[in-house]
Design an enzyme around this catalytic site. Structure first.
Site, PDB file in Angstrom:
ATOM      1  N   SER A  97      54.576 124.243  46.293  1.00  0.00           N
ATOM      2  CA  SER A  97      54.941 124.094  46.933  1.00  0.00           C
ATOM      3  C   SER A  97      55.343 125.664  47.569  1.00  0.00           C
ATOM      4  CB  SER A  97      56.586 123.260  46.685  1.00  0.00           C
ATOM      5  OG  SER A  97      57.425 124.070  48.106  1.00  0.00           O
ATOM      6  N   TYR A 106      63.980 122.348  42.169  1.00  0.00           N
ATOM      7  CA  TYR A 106      63.060 122.466  43.031  1.00  0.00           C
ATOM      8  C   TYR A 106      61.902 123.386  42.870  1.00  0.00           C
ATOM      9  CZ  TYR A 106      59.547 121.055  46.338  1.00  0.00           C
ATOM     10  OH  TYR A 106      58.644 120.189  46.802  1.00  0.00           O
TER      11      TYR A 106
END
Length: 335
Positions: free
Chosen positions: A177, A190
């Site tokens: 990501s 995350y």
């Protein structure tokens, strides 16, 4: 003295030229040797195929003639069953919880028993979950759960299947990501998991180069609407988990506002998963896969390429441009 300097310059220039020629020769040799054979006879393992990117990739690779081992958390679920209905007999559903050593070993045995002639060409580590909350709204269990799936799940799967991929001189792909390198309020757990994942993939890429195995990292931007990775929670859900001390700092009004802001930002992202799926396809099938695939809007591309080279005080200051940061500062400690 002048003669010595001249000789030194000549040697230095010659050395640089030799290095450049050596690197170019290696690149050309690598190009000639990296031709991917026809997909028929090769297998690919994909984790996280219940939905999202993994689900779409499984269908695409099946259409291209690969034997696809689609790892699903819920083999009896709607996602896995729709893959069976829409795909050829070359697609096989595997029960695969990447946090389970038993599941990973059982999946490996199943893959080995059903490998086509040319072997396992690629492993695509796609399984992942999201978690959004400020760090002080999170527990150590929140961090552990996200890391166990996003980071250690990929490591567990990779270590198990590397011998098969190495035998075919194939590929290992990781879905990371932009938040692996771009810090953002509410995505601490995350970001930690994805930054760790990229560190692992970078180390693996260097080691696997000796065996002819290529490693790629996919870095999607905001694709929340294109997948179901975003797990909805309300401000009340967060508030009720806070202890009294934190409730004095992070008042209820701010938490509600932060929740609305985050959900609004997510809905502004890409609605189509194709850019990511196409990048995954390229990483698996191209003769020259990229080390990284940055998948953001055209306007954001320059910024994210530049971001890594900016000093920290500038990158930190960039966050103050968001309205939520100014509001946050004003509302903290507010009664």
């Amino acid at each position: 003295m002048n003669t010595f300097c001249l000789v030194s310059q000549i040697i230095g220039t010659a050395s640089i030229s030799a290095i450049v020629i050596f690197v170019l020769a290696k690149l050309l040799t690598r190009h000639r040797r990296s031709q991917v054979e026809h997909s028929h006879g090769y297998a690919v393992l994909i984790t996280g195929c219940d939905s999202g990117f993994g689900h779409h990739l499984a269908r695409c690779l099946d259409l291209r003639g690969f034997v696809v081992f689609a790892g699903c958390l819920s083999p009896e679920g709607a996602g896995a069953q729709s893959l069976i209905l829409q795909s050829s007999s070359n697609l096989k559903i595997l029960k695969l919880d990447v946090t389970s050593d038993e599941d990973v070993q059982q999946a490996k045995e199943t893959v080995q028993e059903n490998l086509p002639e040319k072997g396992l060409w690629a492993v695509v580590n796609n399984a992942g979950i999201s978690h959004w909350a400020e760090i002080e709204w999170s527990t150590i269990e929140d961090f552990r759960k996200v890391a166990d799936i996003n980071l250690f799940g990929s490591i567990r799967t990779s270590i198990a299947f590397l011998p098969l991929v190495r035998a075919s001189k194939g590929r290992v792909v990781y879905v990371s990501s932009i938040f692996a390198f771009f810090n953002c309020l509410n995505l601490g757990a995350y970001s930690v998991s994805k930054r760790g994942l990229e560190a692992f993939a970078d180390c693996l890429r260097v080691e696997m180069a000796s065996f002819g195995v290529k490693v790629s990292i996919i870095q999607p931007g905001n694709f929340c609407q294109a997948t179901n990775i975003l797990k909805l929670k309300s401000g009340l859900d967060i508030w009720e988990k806070l202890d009294d001390e934190r409730k004095q700092i992070f008042n209820r009004q701010y938490i509600e506002l932060a929740t609305e802001h985050f959900l609004s930002a997510c809905t502004a992202g890409f609605k189509d998963a194709n850019p990511v799926v196409n990048a995954m396809l390229h990483a698996v099938t191209s003769t020259q896969p990229k080390h990284r695939y940055l998948l953001v809007s055209a306007m954001e591309t320059f910024f994210f390429h530049l971001f890594a080279f900016l000093p920290t005080f500038i990158t930190d200051a960039a966050f103050s441009l968001s309205s939520i940061y100014a509001t946050r500062t004003e509302m903290l400690y507010a009664k």
